[in-house]
Design a protein around this motif. Structure first.
Motif, PDB file in Angstrom:
ATOM      1  N   GLY A 100       0.775  -1.230   0.000  1.00 33.04           N
ATOM      2  CA  GLY A 100       0.000   0.000   0.000  1.00 33.04           C
ATOM      3  C   GLY A 100       0.803   1.274   0.000  1.00 33.04           C
ATOM      4  O   GLY A 100       0.246   2.358   0.203  1.00 33.04           O
ATOM      5  N   LEU A 101       2.108   1.191  -0.261  1.00 34.28           N
ATOM      6  CA  LEU A 101       2.989   2.355  -0.182  1.00 34.28           C
ATOM      7  C   LEU A 101       3.672   2.570  -1.522  1.00 34.28           C
ATOM      8  O   LEU A 101       4.275   1.642  -2.074  1.00 34.28           O
ATOM      9  CB  LEU A 101       4.033   2.123   0.914  1.00 34.28           C
ATOM     10  N   ASP A 102       3.588   3.772  -2.072  1.00 35.51           N
ATOM     11  CA  ASP A 102       4.221   4.118  -3.341  1.00 35.51           C
ATOM     12  C   ASP A 102       5.664   4.511  -3.070  1.00 35.51           C
ATOM     13  O   ASP A 102       5.954   5.651  -2.704  1.00 35.51           O
ATOM     14  CB  ASP A 102       3.467   5.273  -4.010  1.00 35.51           C
ATOM     15  N   LEU A 103       6.588   3.592  -3.272  1.00 35.76           N
ATOM     16  CA  LEU A 103       7.984   3.863  -2.938  1.00 35.76           C
ATOM     17  C   LEU A 103       8.653   4.751  -3.978  1.00 35.76           C
ATOM     18  O   LEU A 103       9.496   5.578  -3.627  1.00 35.76           O
ATOM     19  CB  LEU A 103       8.752   2.553  -2.774  1.00 35.76           C
ATOM     20  N   SER A 104       8.292   4.616  -5.239  1.00 35.35           N
ATOM     21  CA  SER A 104       8.880   5.481  -6.260  1.00 35.35           C
ATOM     22  C   SER A 104       8.490   6.939  -6.037  1.00 35.35           C
ATOM     23  O   SER A 104       9.261   7.850  -6.319  1.00 35.35           O
ATOM     24  CB  SER A 104       8.454   5.030  -7.654  1.00 35.35           C
ATOM     25  N   GLY A 105       7.287   7.151  -5.536  1.00 31.85           N
ATOM     26  CA  GLY A 105       6.807   8.504  -5.276  1.00 31.85           C
ATOM     27  C   GLY A 105       7.141   9.030  -3.900  1.00 31.85           C
ATOM     28  O   GLY A 105       6.818  10.188  -3.578  1.00 31.85           O
ATOM     29  N   ALA A 106       7.812   8.207  -3.087  1.00 26.27           N
ATOM     30  CA  ALA A 106       8.219   8.682  -1.761  1.00 26.27           C
ATOM     31  C   ALA A 106       9.237   9.799  -1.907  1.00 26.27           C
ATOM     32  O   ALA A 106      10.052   9.812  -2.828  1.00 26.27           O
ATOM     33  CB  ALA A 106       8.816   7.535  -0.951  1.00 26.27           C
ATOM     34  N   LEU A 107       9.190  10.755  -1.002  1.00 27.23           N
ATOM     35  CA  LEU A 107      10.092  11.906  -1.049  1.00 27.23           C
ATOM     36  C   LEU A 107      11.356  11.640  -0.240  1.00 27.23           C
ATOM     37  O   LEU A 107      11.302  11.006   0.828  1.00 27.23           O
ATOM     38  CB  LEU A 107       9.392  13.144  -0.491  1.00 27.23           C
ATOM     39  N   ILE A 108      12.489  12.097  -0.750  1.00 25.74           N
ATOM     40  CA  ILE A 108      13.721  12.042   0.036  1.00 25.74           C
ATOM     41  C   ILE A 108      13.504  12.862   1.313  1.00 25.74           C
ATOM     42  O   ILE A 108      13.076  14.011   1.267  1.00 25.74           O
ATOM     43  CB  ILE A 108      14.901  12.608  -0.767  1.00 25.74           C
ATOM     44  N   GLY A 109      13.769  12.250   2.455  1.00 21.27           N
ATOM     45  CA  GLY A 109      13.522  12.907   3.734  1.00 21.27           C
ATOM     46  C   GLY A 109      12.159  12.597   4.323  1.00 21.27           C
ATOM     47  O   GLY A 109      11.875  12.995   5.462  1.00 21.27           O
ATOM     48  N   GLU A 110      11.333  11.898   3.571  1.00 26.69           N
ATOM     49  CA  GLU A 110      10.034  11.456   4.103  1.00 26.69           C
ATOM     50  C   GLU A 110      10.269  10.484   5.259  1.00 26.69           C
ATOM     51  O   GLU A 110      11.172   9.646   5.199  1.00 26.69           O
ATOM     52  CB  GLU A 110       9.273  10.762   2.974  1.00 26.69           C
ATOM     53  N   ARG A 111       9.463  10.603   6.303  1.00 24.28           N
ATOM     54  CA  ARG A 111       9.645   9.739   7.473  1.00 24.28           C
ATOM     55  C   ARG A 111       8.433   8.849   7.687  1.00 24.28           C
ATOM     56  O   ARG A 111       7.289   9.304   7.569  1.00 24.28           O
ATOM     57  CB  ARG A 111       9.920  10.579   8.728  1.00 24.28           C
ATOM     58  N   VAL A 172       4.734  10.153   8.677  1.00 23.01           N
ATOM     59  CA  VAL A 172       4.615  11.184   9.709  1.00 23.01           C
ATOM     60  C   VAL A 172       5.241  12.503   9.295  1.00 23.01           C
ATOM     61  O   VAL A 172       5.048  13.524   9.969  1.00 23.01           O
ATOM     62  CB  VAL A 172       5.232  10.699  11.043  1.00 23.01           C
ATOM     63  N   HIS A 173       5.985  12.498   8.186  1.00 21.10           N
ATOM     64  CA  HIS A 173       6.569  13.757   7.691  1.00 21.10           C
ATOM     65  C   HIS A 173       6.809  13.635   6.201  1.00 21.10           C
ATOM     66  O   HIS A 173       7.361  12.640   5.730  1.00 21.10           O
ATOM     67  CB  HIS A 173       7.901  14.050   8.375  1.00 21.10           C
ATOM     68  N   ARG A 174       6.350  14.643   5.437  1.00 22.61           N
ATOM     69  CA  ARG A 174       6.630  14.731   4.005  1.00 22.61           C
ATOM     70  C   ARG A 174       7.172  16.121   3.701  1.00 22.61           C
ATOM     71  O   ARG A 174       6.465  17.117   3.875  1.00 22.61           O
ATOM     72  CB  ARG A 174       5.358  14.477   3.177  1.00 22.61           C
ATOM     73  N   PRO A 175       8.425  16.214   3.265  1.00 22.63           N
ATOM     74  CA  PRO A 175       8.983  17.520   2.918  1.00 22.63           C
ATOM     75  C   PRO A 175       8.256  18.122   1.717  1.00 22.63           C
ATOM     76  O   PRO A 175       7.523  17.428   1.010  1.00 22.63           O
ATOM     77  CB  PRO A 175      10.440  17.198   2.564  1.00 22.63           C
ATOM     78  N   ASP A 176       8.491  19.398   1.473  1.00 19.54           N
ATOM     79  CA  ASP A 176       7.777  20.078   0.390  1.00 19.54           C
ATOM     80  C   ASP A 176       8.662  20.348  -0.821  1.00 19.54           C
ATOM     81  O   ASP A 176       8.300  21.148  -1.694  1.00 19.54           O
ATOM     82  CB  ASP A 176       7.165  21.390   0.891  1.00 19.54           C
ATOM     83  N   HIS A 177       9.825  19.667  -0.922  1.00 20.02           N
ATOM     84  CA  HIS A 177      10.756  19.965  -2.019  1.00 20.02           C
ATOM     85  C   HIS A 177      10.438  19.228  -3.318  1.00 20.02           C
ATOM     86  O   HIS A 177      10.930  19.592  -4.376  1.00 20.02           O
ATOM     87  CB  HIS A 177      12.194  19.661  -1.605  1.00 20.02           C
ATOM     88  N   ALA A 200      17.657  20.425  -3.439  1.00 22.97           N
ATOM     89  CA  ALA A 200      16.538  20.915  -2.634  1.00 22.97           C
ATOM     90  C   ALA A 200      16.263  20.012  -1.441  1.00 22.97           C
ATOM     91  O   ALA A 200      15.719  20.455  -0.428  1.00 22.97           O
ATOM     92  CB  ALA A 200      15.283  21.032  -3.500  1.00 22.97           C
ATOM     93  N   ALA A 201      16.653  18.748  -1.542  1.00 25.77           N
ATOM     94  CA  ALA A 201      16.440  17.803  -0.435  1.00 25.77           C
ATOM     95  C   ALA A 201      17.519  17.900   0.628  1.00 25.77           C
ATOM     96  O   ALA A 201      17.365  17.353   1.730  1.00 25.77           O
ATOM     97  CB  ALA A 201      16.358  16.377  -0.974  1.00 25.77           C
ATOM     98  N   GLY A 202      18.630  18.572   0.329  1.00 24.46           N
ATOM     99  CA  GLY A 202      19.661  18.837   1.326  1.00 24.46           C
ATOM    100  C   GLY A 202      20.237  17.603   1.987  1.00 24.46           C
ATOM    101  O   GLY A 202      20.455  16.570   1.352  1.00 24.46           O
ATOM    102  N   GLU A 203      20.465  17.704   3.273  1.00 29.64           N
ATOM    103  CA  GLU A 203      21.140  16.656   4.037  1.00 29.64           C
ATOM    104  C   GLU A 203      20.319  15.376   4.165  1.00 29.64           C
ATOM    105  O   GLU A 203      20.846  14.345   4.608  1.00 29.64           O
ATOM    106  CB  GLU A 203      21.489  17.171   5.436  1.00 29.64           C
ATOM    107  N   ALA A 204      19.053  15.419   3.763  1.00 30.73           N
ATOM    108  CA  ALA A 204      18.258  14.189   3.788  1.00 30.73           C
ATOM    109  C   ALA A 204      18.709  13.197   2.733  1.00 30.73           C
ATOM    110  O   ALA A 204      18.461  11.996   2.839  1.00 30.73           O
ATOM    111  CB  ALA A 204      16.775  14.509   3.600  1.00 30.73           C
ATOM    112  N   LEU A 205      19.382  13.694   1.687  1.00 30.37           N
ATOM    113  CA  LEU A 205      19.896  12.815   0.646  1.00 30.37           C
ATOM    114  C   LEU A 205      20.952  11.862   1.199  1.00 30.37           C
ATOM    115  O   LEU A 205      21.664  12.168   2.161  1.00 30.37           O
ATOM    116  CB  LEU A 205      20.553  13.646  -0.461  1.00 30.37           C
ATOM    117  N   HIS A 206      21.058  10.705   0.564  1.00 32.19           N
ATOM    118  CA  HIS A 206      22.189   9.824   0.782  1.00 32.19           C
ATOM    119  C   HIS A 206      23.462  10.655   0.595  1.00 32.19           C
ATOM    120  O   HIS A 206      23.570  11.447  -0.349  1.00 32.19           O
ATOM    121  CB  HIS A 206      22.134   8.695  -0.240  1.00 32.19           C
ATOM    122  N   ALA A 207      24.427  10.500   1.466  1.00 34.89           N
ATOM    123  CA  ALA A 207      25.622  11.348   1.451  1.00 34.89           C
ATOM    124  C   ALA A 207      26.347  11.302   0.113  1.00 34.89           C
ATOM    125  O   ALA A 207      26.856  12.326  -0.364  1.00 34.89           O
ATOM    126  CB  ALA A 207      26.568  10.931   2.569  1.00 34.89           C
TER     127      ALA A 207
END
Length: 222
Positions: A100-111, A172-177, A200-207
């Motif tokens: 039930g979860l769209d992983l391709s559409g998940a946002l970097i930094g989504e929690r 519980v959290h979806r960034p707006d980038h 735009a995703a900043g430090e949430a990205l994989h390093a």
């Protein structure tokens, strides 16, 4: 949205990996009970976040930014139709098979909060490799997987705890980038001109992705 299975791998010798010891933990199987999840430490040192899960090639796998790998049952079902073979939960090397979860559409930094304790954060999509292709035994698998772009998602551990099959998943959290897993994957594989948009995703990205995006953007500016 829920976890269908929590999958663990064990070290196995194979002929299709370039891991120095010739072993891999990619063939993961559903665990019978709860599994402890903790941040494993930096890449090259830390392995899997899941207790009892083998990560054998620390050059390319494991570490805090790739602590947990999730793949959607819906995407496995699509691959079943395309390949004409059964694909069990865990067979893509995923720790969490989701429903039930769209992983391709998940946002970097989504929690995601999973169950009562664990919170995970999306960092990137999965880059297919020689070991993945050898494990599945599908001709041209790396190219096919890349073209399809249903990569699943790597996650870092924000809050540790226990996971088990059947646990609900709550976003519980979806960034707006607007930087999705699908965009991040295309940027690091087939459409590198997208790399500056990832910033735009900043430090949430994989390093490693963050470093690549910064380097590309600097070259464009120079």
């Amino acid at each position: 949205m829920k976890v269908l299975s929590v999958n663990l791998g064990r070290r196995q010798p194979v002929v299709y990996t370039d891991q120095p010891d010739g072993v891999t933990g990619i063939d993961k199987r559903p665990a019978d009970g709860p599994v402890r999840v903790t941040a494993p430490g930096p890449k090259g040192v830390g392995a899997s976040a899941l207790a009892g899960d083998a990560v054998c090639d620390l050059r390319h796998h494991g570490g805090d930014d790739q602590a947990v790998y999730a793949y959607a049952r819906e995407d496995l079902d699509a691959w079943e139709r395309e390949t004409g073979r059964a694909l069990a939960n865990g067979c893509f090397g995923e720790n969490l098979t989701t429903d039930g979860l769209d992983l391709s559409g998940a946002l970097i930094g989504e929690r995601w909060r999973i169950g009562a304790e664990v919170v995970l954060e999306v960092t990137s999509g999965r880059i297919p490799c020689r070991t993945f292709q050898g494990h599945l035994g599908e001709r041209g698998w790396v190219k096919r997987f890349t073209q399809k772009g249903a990569t699943g998602a790597y996650l870092r551990v924000i809050e540790p705890g226990e996971l088990r099959a059947g646990d609900p998943i709550e976003i519980v959290h979806r960034p707006d980038h607007g930087v999705t897993v699908a965009m991040q994957f295309r940027a690091v594989t087939t459409e590198r001109e997208l790399l500056p948009r990832l910033l735009a995703a900043g430090e949430a990205l994989h390093a490693e992705t963050l470093a690549a995006a910064r380097k590309y953007a600097a070259r464009q500016e120079g």
